[in-house]
Design an enzyme around this catalytic site. Sequence first.
Site, PDB file in Angstrom:
ATOM      1  N   SER A 140       0.818  -1.212   0.000  1.00 13.38           N
ATOM      2  CA  SER A 140       0.000   0.000   0.000  1.00 13.38           C
ATOM      3  C   SER A 140       0.855   1.268   0.000  1.00 13.38           C
ATOM      4  CB  SER A 140      -0.922   0.003   1.217  1.00 13.38           C
ATOM      5  OG  SER A 140      -1.720  -1.151   1.218  1.00 13.38           O
TER       6      SER A 140
HETATM    7  N1  SAM Z   1      -0.602  -5.267   4.230  1.00 13.74           N
HETATM    8  C1  SAM Z   1       0.115  -5.499   3.008  1.00 13.74           C
HETATM    9  C2  SAM Z   1       1.508  -4.965   3.035  1.00 13.74           C
HETATM   10  O1  SAM Z   1       1.924  -4.381   4.038  1.00 13.74           O
HETATM   11  O2  SAM Z   1       2.207  -5.174   2.028  1.00 13.74           O
HETATM   12  C3  SAM Z   1      -0.606  -4.985   1.787  1.00 13.74           C
HETATM   13  C4  SAM Z   1      -1.714  -5.851   1.440  1.00 13.74           C
HETATM   14  S1  SAM Z   1      -2.265  -5.928  -0.226  1.00 13.74           S
HETATM   15  C5  SAM Z   1      -2.895  -4.313  -0.482  1.00 13.74           C
HETATM   16  C6  SAM Z   1      -3.701  -6.942   0.110  1.00 13.74           C
HETATM   17  C7  SAM Z   1      -3.384  -8.370   0.448  1.00 13.74           C
HETATM   18  O3  SAM Z   1      -4.570  -8.991   0.921  1.00 13.74           O
HETATM   19  C8  SAM Z   1      -2.912  -9.192  -0.741  1.00 13.74           C
HETATM   20  O4  SAM Z   1      -1.691  -9.784  -0.448  1.00 13.74           O
HETATM   21  C9  SAM Z   1      -4.024 -10.225  -0.909  1.00 13.74           C
HETATM   22  O5  SAM Z   1      -3.560 -11.479  -1.381  1.00 13.74           O
HETATM   23  C10 SAM Z   1      -4.543 -10.329   0.512  1.00 13.74           C
HETATM   24  N2  SAM Z   1      -5.897 -10.886   0.643  1.00 13.74           N
HETATM   25  C11 SAM Z   1      -6.980 -10.693  -0.133  1.00 13.74           C
HETATM   26  N3  SAM Z   1      -8.031 -11.390   0.347  1.00 13.74           N
HETATM   27  C12 SAM Z   1      -7.591 -12.040   1.461  1.00 13.74           C
HETATM   28  C13 SAM Z   1      -8.188 -12.917   2.395  1.00 13.74           C
HETATM   29  N4  SAM Z   1      -9.475 -13.296   2.330  1.00 13.74           N
HETATM   30  N5  SAM Z   1      -7.443 -13.377   3.417  1.00 13.74           N
HETATM   31  C14 SAM Z   1      -6.134 -13.037   3.531  1.00 13.74           C
HETATM   32  N6  SAM Z   1      -5.504 -12.218   2.672  1.00 13.74           N
HETATM   33  C15 SAM Z   1      -6.221 -11.716   1.653  1.00 13.74           C
END
Ligand code: SAM
Length: 230
Positions: free
Chosen positions: A77
């Site tokens: 992000s």
């Molecule tokens: N917090 C992260 C960082 O510091 O890099 C950024 C996260 S990225 C914007 C969103 C993440 O959420 C992705 O890696 C995606 O695979 C994960 N995601 C989406 N749906 C999810 C779920 N149901 N459970 C766990 N992770 C999920």
Amino acid sequence: MTTIIFANLNLISKFHNDYFREQRRSMVELLRQKGIEDKRVLEVMGELPRELFINPSLHNRAYEDTALPIDCNQTISQPYTVAFMTSLLKVEPGNKVLEIGTGSGYQACLLYLLGAKVFTIERILELYEQANVKFRELGYNINTRYGDGTLGWKEFSPYDRIIVTAASPRIPTSLKEQLAIGGRMVIPVGNKNSQVMCVLERISENDFKEFRNDHFKFVPLIGKEGWESE
Ligand code: SAM
């Protein structure tokens, strides 16, 4: 000969460290100018090297205030978004914090540096494994799980804080149930193009208070209580 090579390598890494430290300082200054006031959040963002969480080909952009691509079509992000969400979360040292969407692991490490006991869930195996390696290398004791985070992590609930770092169509019921009374959740809620940053406070067993903030755009939260897989 060996000594000379090592000496040169040390010089190069010192140059990189100094370069990135300066870039990090400028990023924190920018976040302050954009209205982030929480000193502890600014302090940990000034400490944690963001370049460690992105592909080396993007290192020159590590401190731009933008989201950047990571593997598997996901993103780390934008620093402003991370700072804004982390400020809203109001983490106290010792808090038990659940993060949904480990991604690069950057946000989880910031929570750890704020003194939280961190639990983080990622649904993509490759990202989960990469983040585990990173946490181990940094020596950070962060609890990780591979699976659908929309269902939370019941075994260790209730959580003082829950942060969801992907866009959700609604606030998942399982996450509400796993929030401690007096606890706080920060989650972007909306459609796939735009979300409002929601803060949910649990007042009692059945009462919640909801506040809404600015609009953001996240990758989708995919799972049983999120969006269906595309
Ligand atoms: N917090 C992260 C960082 O510091 O890099 C950024 C996260 S990225 C914007 C969103 C993440 O959420 C992705 O890696 C995606 O695979 C994960 N995601 C989406 N749906 C999810 C779920 N149901 N459970 C766990 N992770 C999920």
